[in-house]
Enzyme design. Structure first.
Site, PDB file in Angstrom:
ATOM      1  N   ASN A  12      -6.890  -4.928  17.165  1.00 52.61           N
ATOM      2  CA  ASN A  12      -5.593  -5.510  17.498  1.00 52.61           C
ATOM      3  C   ASN A  12      -4.485  -4.560  17.043  1.00 52.61           C
ATOM      4  O   ASN A  12      -4.401  -4.226  15.863  1.00 52.61           O
ATOM      5  CB  ASN A  12      -5.473  -6.853  16.759  1.00 52.61           C
ATOM      6  CG  ASN A  12      -4.055  -7.405  16.790  1.00 52.61           C
ATOM      7  OD1 ASN A  12      -3.330  -7.213  17.759  1.00 52.61           O
ATOM      8  ND2 ASN A  12      -3.678  -8.104  15.724  1.00 52.61           N
ATOM      9  N   ARG A  59      26.883  19.629   8.310  1.00 53.12           N
ATOM     10  CA  ARG A  59      26.801  18.178   8.135  1.00 53.12           C
ATOM     11  C   ARG A  59      27.493  17.456   9.284  1.00 53.12           C
ATOM     12  O   ARG A  59      28.124  18.078  10.143  1.00 53.12           O
ATOM     13  CB  ARG A  59      27.409  17.785   6.783  1.00 53.12           C
ATOM     14  CG  ARG A  59      26.542  18.263   5.613  1.00 53.12           C
ATOM     15  CD  ARG A  59      27.258  18.132   4.297  1.00 53.12           C
ATOM     16  NE  ARG A  59      27.721  16.769   4.090  1.00 53.12           N
ATOM     17  CZ  ARG A  59      28.682  16.438   3.226  1.00 53.12           C
ATOM     18  NH1 ARG A  59      29.272  17.367   2.506  1.00 53.12           N
ATOM     19  NH2 ARG A  59      29.041  15.185   3.092  1.00 53.12           N
ATOM     20  N   ASN A  87      39.174  19.027  -0.459  1.00 52.91           N
ATOM     21  CA  ASN A  87      39.493  17.913   0.447  1.00 52.91           C
ATOM     22  C   ASN A  87      39.503  16.550  -0.240  1.00 52.91           C
ATOM     23  O   ASN A  87      39.865  15.567   0.364  1.00 52.91           O
ATOM     24  CB  ASN A  87      38.501  17.877   1.614  1.00 52.91           C
ATOM     25  CG  ASN A  87      37.073  17.657   1.150  1.00 52.91           C
ATOM     26  OD1 ASN A  87      36.721  18.004   0.025  1.00 52.91           O
ATOM     27  ND2 ASN A  87      36.252  17.083   2.002  1.00 52.91           N
ATOM     28  N   TYR A  88      39.114  16.510  -1.499  1.00 50.45           N
ATOM     29  CA  TYR A  88      38.880  15.213  -2.133  1.00 50.45           C
ATOM     30  C   TYR A  88      39.691  15.103  -3.416  1.00 50.45           C
ATOM     31  O   TYR A  88      39.593  15.978  -4.286  1.00 50.45           O
ATOM     32  CB  TYR A  88      37.382  15.094  -2.431  1.00 50.45           C
ATOM     33  CG  TYR A  88      36.929  13.771  -2.972  1.00 50.45           C
ATOM     34  CD1 TYR A  88      37.361  12.576  -2.395  1.00 50.45           C
ATOM     35  CD2 TYR A  88      36.031  13.698  -4.030  1.00 50.45           C
ATOM     36  CE1 TYR A  88      36.920  11.353  -2.879  1.00 50.45           C
ATOM     37  CE2 TYR A  88      35.585  12.478  -4.521  1.00 50.45           C
ATOM     38  CZ  TYR A  88      36.034  11.303  -3.939  1.00 50.45           C
ATOM     39  OH  TYR A  88      35.596  10.095  -4.413  1.00 50.45           O
ATOM     40  N   ARG A 139       0.804  -1.216   0.000  1.00 51.36           N
ATOM     41  CA  ARG A 139       0.000   0.000   0.000  1.00 51.36           C
ATOM     42  C   ARG A 139       0.845   1.278   0.000  1.00 51.36           C
ATOM     43  O   ARG A 139       0.334   2.370  -0.192  1.00 51.36           O
ATOM     44  CB  ARG A 139      -0.960  -0.003   1.204  1.00 51.36           C
ATOM     45  CG  ARG A 139      -2.084  -1.021   1.050  1.00 51.36           C
ATOM     46  CD  ARG A 139      -2.783  -1.323   2.373  1.00 51.36           C
ATOM     47  NE  ARG A 139      -2.063  -2.320   3.172  1.00 51.36           N
ATOM     48  CZ  ARG A 139      -2.458  -2.752   4.376  1.00 51.36           C
ATOM     49  NH1 ARG A 139      -3.563  -2.266   4.916  1.00 51.36           N
ATOM     50  NH2 ARG A 139      -1.759  -3.651   5.031  1.00 51.36           N
ATOM     51  N   TYR A 145      32.840  26.100   1.575  1.00 45.99           N
ATOM     52  CA  TYR A 145      32.782  24.678   1.906  1.00 45.99           C
ATOM     53  C   TYR A 145      33.961  24.360   2.812  1.00 45.99           C
ATOM     54  O   TYR A 145      35.124  24.511   2.416  1.00 45.99           O
ATOM     55  CB  TYR A 145      32.837  23.799   0.650  1.00 45.99           C
ATOM     56  CG  TYR A 145      32.957  22.351   1.035  1.00 45.99           C
ATOM     57  CD1 TYR A 145      31.945  21.737   1.779  1.00 45.99           C
ATOM     58  CD2 TYR A 145      34.094  21.603   0.717  1.00 45.99           C
ATOM     59  CE1 TYR A 145      32.067  20.418   2.192  1.00 45.99           C
ATOM     60  CE2 TYR A 145      34.209  20.281   1.127  1.00 45.99           C
ATOM     61  CZ  TYR A 145      33.185  19.700   1.866  1.00 45.99           C
ATOM     62  OH  TYR A 145      33.296  18.400   2.286  1.00 45.99           O
TER      63      TYR A 145
HETATM   64  C1  UD1 Z   1      -1.783  -6.722  10.976  1.00 42.81           C
HETATM   65  C2  UD1 Z   1      -2.671  -7.681  11.813  1.00 42.81           C
HETATM   66  C3  UD1 Z   1      -3.933  -6.945  12.245  1.00 42.81           C
HETATM   67  C4  UD1 Z   1      -3.566  -5.707  13.030  1.00 42.81           C
HETATM   68  C5  UD1 Z   1      -2.588  -4.816  12.252  1.00 42.81           C
HETATM   69  C6  UD1 Z   1      -2.052  -3.750  13.178  1.00 42.81           C
HETATM   70  C7  UD1 Z   1      -2.301  -9.960  10.949  1.00 42.81           C
HETATM   71  C8  UD1 Z   1      -2.827 -11.046  10.101  1.00 42.81           C
HETATM   72  N1  UD1 Z   1      -3.019  -8.835  11.012  1.00 42.81           N
HETATM   73  O1  UD1 Z   1      -2.500  -6.409   9.808  1.00 42.81           O
HETATM   74  O2  UD1 Z   1      -4.746  -7.788  13.053  1.00 42.81           O
HETATM   75  O3  UD1 Z   1      -4.740  -4.988  13.354  1.00 42.81           O
HETATM   76  O4  UD1 Z   1      -1.474  -5.555  11.758  1.00 42.81           O
HETATM   77  O5  UD1 Z   1      -1.270  -2.823  12.475  1.00 42.81           O
HETATM   78  O6  UD1 Z   1      -1.259 -10.141  11.560  1.00 42.81           O
HETATM   79  N2  UD1 Z   1       5.082  -9.194   7.542  1.00 42.81           N
HETATM   80  C9  UD1 Z   1       6.096 -10.121   7.439  1.00 42.81           C
HETATM   81  N3  UD1 Z   1       5.908 -11.255   6.731  1.00 42.81           N
HETATM   82  C10 UD1 Z   1       4.727 -11.537   6.091  1.00 42.81           C
HETATM   83  C11 UD1 Z   1       3.684 -10.592   6.187  1.00 42.81           C
HETATM   84  C12 UD1 Z   1       3.888  -9.433   6.925  1.00 42.81           C
HETATM   85  O7  UD1 Z   1       7.177  -9.917   7.997  1.00 42.81           O
HETATM   86  O8  UD1 Z   1       4.644 -12.575   5.465  1.00 42.81           O
HETATM   87  C13 UD1 Z   1       5.298  -7.962   8.308  1.00 42.81           C
HETATM   88  C14 UD1 Z   1       5.146  -6.730   7.465  1.00 42.81           C
HETATM   89  O9  UD1 Z   1       6.409  -6.335   6.942  1.00 42.81           O
HETATM   90  C15 UD1 Z   1       4.604  -5.704   8.453  1.00 42.81           C
HETATM   91  C16 UD1 Z   1       3.906  -6.551   9.509  1.00 42.81           C
HETATM   92  O10 UD1 Z   1       4.304  -7.881   9.314  1.00 42.81           O
HETATM   93  O11 UD1 Z   1       5.640  -4.969   9.076  1.00 42.81           O
HETATM   94  C17 UD1 Z   1       2.396  -6.454   9.417  1.00 42.81           C
HETATM   95  O12 UD1 Z   1       1.960  -6.791   8.136  1.00 42.81           O
HETATM   96  P1  UD1 Z   1       0.803  -5.978   7.432  1.00 42.81           P
HETATM   97  O13 UD1 Z   1       0.589  -6.566   6.103  1.00 42.81           O
HETATM   98  O14 UD1 Z   1       1.054  -4.543   7.531  1.00 42.81           O
HETATM   99  O15 UD1 Z   1      -0.439  -6.411   8.379  1.00 42.81           O
HETATM  100  P2  UD1 Z   1      -1.833  -5.659   8.516  1.00 42.81           P
HETATM  101  O16 UD1 Z   1      -2.665  -5.994   7.360  1.00 42.81           O
HETATM  102  O17 UD1 Z   1      -1.594  -4.242   8.804  1.00 42.81           O
HETATM  103 CA    CA Z   2       0.235  -2.926   9.026  1.00 48.76          CA
END
Ligand code: UD1
Ligand code: CA
Length: 469
Positions: free
Chosen positions: A175, A328, A381-382, A15, A361
């Site tokens: 959640n 920097r 410097n480079y 997304r 610089y």
């Molecule tokens: C998830 C929860 C949802 C909760 C929400 C909160 C699940 C099924 N759903 O949904 O209940 O309300 O987060 O923000 O868990 N990721 C992996 N491997 C995978 C898939 C995802 O590492 O195979 C990681 C993603 O990189 C991300 C995190 O898990 O950082 C959550 O995944 P995302 O797809 O954002 O879950 P949501 O649909 O937001």
């Molecule tokens: Ca999420």
């Protein structure tokens, strides 16, 4: 009792519509996962396993570069078959001898604070639950997973929005995606997950219903600060979180005695240390671990003026910086310094009272005190391969348009004539110059114009050509 942590950061973040992994998108001037790792790091988990997949190498590099003592391990999840599958990968990197609780979070929740996590852990331990997770109530529960409770009020399951019935969708408790799970239960529950849902994925959230069906105690810890728990899924949410985090940082700074003339345009990193009675002007960016010393006021007597960018640097007392200056990393201003417009400094130490007022610089340089760096002075410097040091002493007058070809050293009390190219060491107390002698050619202009035609005609002709392009 110690905890282990798993951070799920393997997803692409569809997304976001980005070629960059979601957790690398920046908030407050750093990748969003950095903030989360600092918060979780405060709990001293051992180990902390980061599950990577999409752009694994880049995510690993960003996490490895973080300045934290937390022990970090990486586990590759390939392909990404859902959060439950990701947790299973993470768990594989936690030694079988570990018997404590496992904290699981998602890499896309940069807002959570260590204090909240500590309170959650405390409540989990007191309740004796096998599984706890953090929920919140939202007026607009959007796409979050819904917390389904039975008649008695006890938690039964988490239902993903896309799999929920209309009645379940109406539930306003969601959640957040922060779980504490007994490691033995987690091992067996993850092994039994089934991808029975609209996405055909292994959902971590299904471990809640699994615990309930086994008669294990499950607790939803209802938090009251939704801002901390927003999961970042889109650019819009990223921007909203940026505003929120900035507001929190700015409120803290103001409470500690720092004046922000226009908090809405003060972009200050969480790691910046700013002493009381500093005044930060509008449109200022202070990124990374900057330290701004006592008495630096940035609007009245001493300023950080409009459009100053300061990154990992130390600014002493009574400095006057900008507008439009770029300090920097590695810039050290020892106090009473003036850095004027379009001056860029990098790994540069300027002694007390030293000034660079215009268009310079200064990189890889050590400059003494009370030295004046004239307009257009450049440290060369480079050499295309390596960076070299420039050293300038105390009480020097470095004339305009001087180039210092590093490595090079200029002594104390030196006058450098304007337009000088310094290529070798300059001793104390001298006037140094590398001028070509000035010459005049009498009558040259009129000869030139005779050859090329009247100036005005030429100008008009050229302008016509520019316009027609
Ligand atoms: C998830 C929860 C949802 C909760 C929400 C909160 C699940 C099924 N759903 O949904 O209940 O309300 O987060 O923000 O868990 N990721 C992996 N491997 C995978 C898939 C995802 O590492 O195979 C990681 C993603 O990189 C991300 C995190 O898990 O950082 C959550 O995944 P995302 O797809 O954002 O879950 P949501 O649909 O937001
Ligand atoms: Ca999420």
């Amino acid at each position: 009792m110690s905890i282990a942590a798993i951070i799920l950061a393997a997803g692409k973040g569809t997304r976001m519509r980005s070629s960059r992994a979601k957790v690398l998108h920046e908030i407050g001037g750093e990748p969003m996962i950095a903030r989360l790792i600092r918060s979780i790091g405060a709990l001293a988990p051992n180990p902390m396993v980061i599950v990577v997949g999409h752009q694994a190498a880049e995510v690993e590099a960003a996490v490895t570069a973080l300045d934290t003592s937390t022990m970090r391990r990486f586990e590759l999840q390939e392909p990404q078959r859902g959060t439950g599958d990701g947790a299973r990968c993470g768990l594989a990197n936690i030694p079988a001898t570990f018997t404590g609780d496992v904290l699981i979070t998602y890499g896309d929740m940069p807002g959570i604070s260590p204090a909240t996590l500590l309170a959650f852990i405390d409540s989990h331990r007191k309740s004796g639950a096998k599984l706890s997770f953090i929920s919140i109530k939202l007026a607009d529960p959007a796409a979050y997973g819904r917390v389904i409770r039975g008649n008695s009020g006890s938690v039964l399951a988490i239902k993903e929005a896309r799999d929920a019935s209309p009645a379940e969708l109406a539930v306003d408790e969601i959640n957040t995606g922060v779980y504490l799970v007994d490691s033995a239960f987690l091992r067996s529950a993850l092994a039994e997950l089934k991808p029975n849902n609209s996405q055909g994925e292994y959902y971590l959230t299904d471990i809640v219903a699994a615990a309930v069906s086994r008669g294990e105690k499950v607790e939803a810890w209802v938090a009251n600060n939704p801002a901390e728990f927003a999961g970042i899924n889109s650019r819009e949410e990223l921007a909203e979180m940026e505003v929120q985090i900035r507001e929190t940082i700015n409120r803290k700074l103001m409470a500690s005695g720092v004046t922000l003339i226009d908090p809405a345009t003060a972009y200050i990193s969480e790691q910046a240390e700013i002493a009381p009675d500093c005044v930060i002007g509008p449109n200022v960016q202070i990124l990374g671990k900057c330290k701004i010393g006592t008495g630096v006021t940035m609007e009245a007597r001493s300023h950080l003026k409009l459009g100053v960018r300061a990154e990992d640097c130390t600014i002493g007392e009574d400095c006057d910086i900008g507008p439009f200056a770029h300090l920097r990393a590695g810039t050290e201003l020892m106090g009473h310094n003036r850095i004027g417009n379009f001056v860029e400094t990098k790994k540069a130490r300027l002694g007390h009272g030293t000034k660079a007022s215009h268009l310079s610089y200064l990189g890889d340089a050590t400059i003494g005190s009370d030295t004046n760096v004239g307009c257009g002075v450049i440290t060369v410097n480079y050499d295309g391969y390596e960076k070299h040091q420039t050293v300038i002493g105390d009480r020097c007058m470095v004339g305009c348009d001087t180039q210092l070809v590093a490595p090079v050293k200029v002594g104390d009390d030196v006058y450098v004539a304007s337009g000088t190219t310094i290529v070798r060491e300059v001793p104390d107390g001298v006037l140094v110059m590398s001028h070509h002698p000035q010459r005049e050619k009498t009558g040259w202009v009129s000869l030139w114009r005779k050859r090329h035609g009247d100036t005005r005609e030429v100008i008009e002709k050229n302008q016509g050509e520019v316009k027609s392009k």
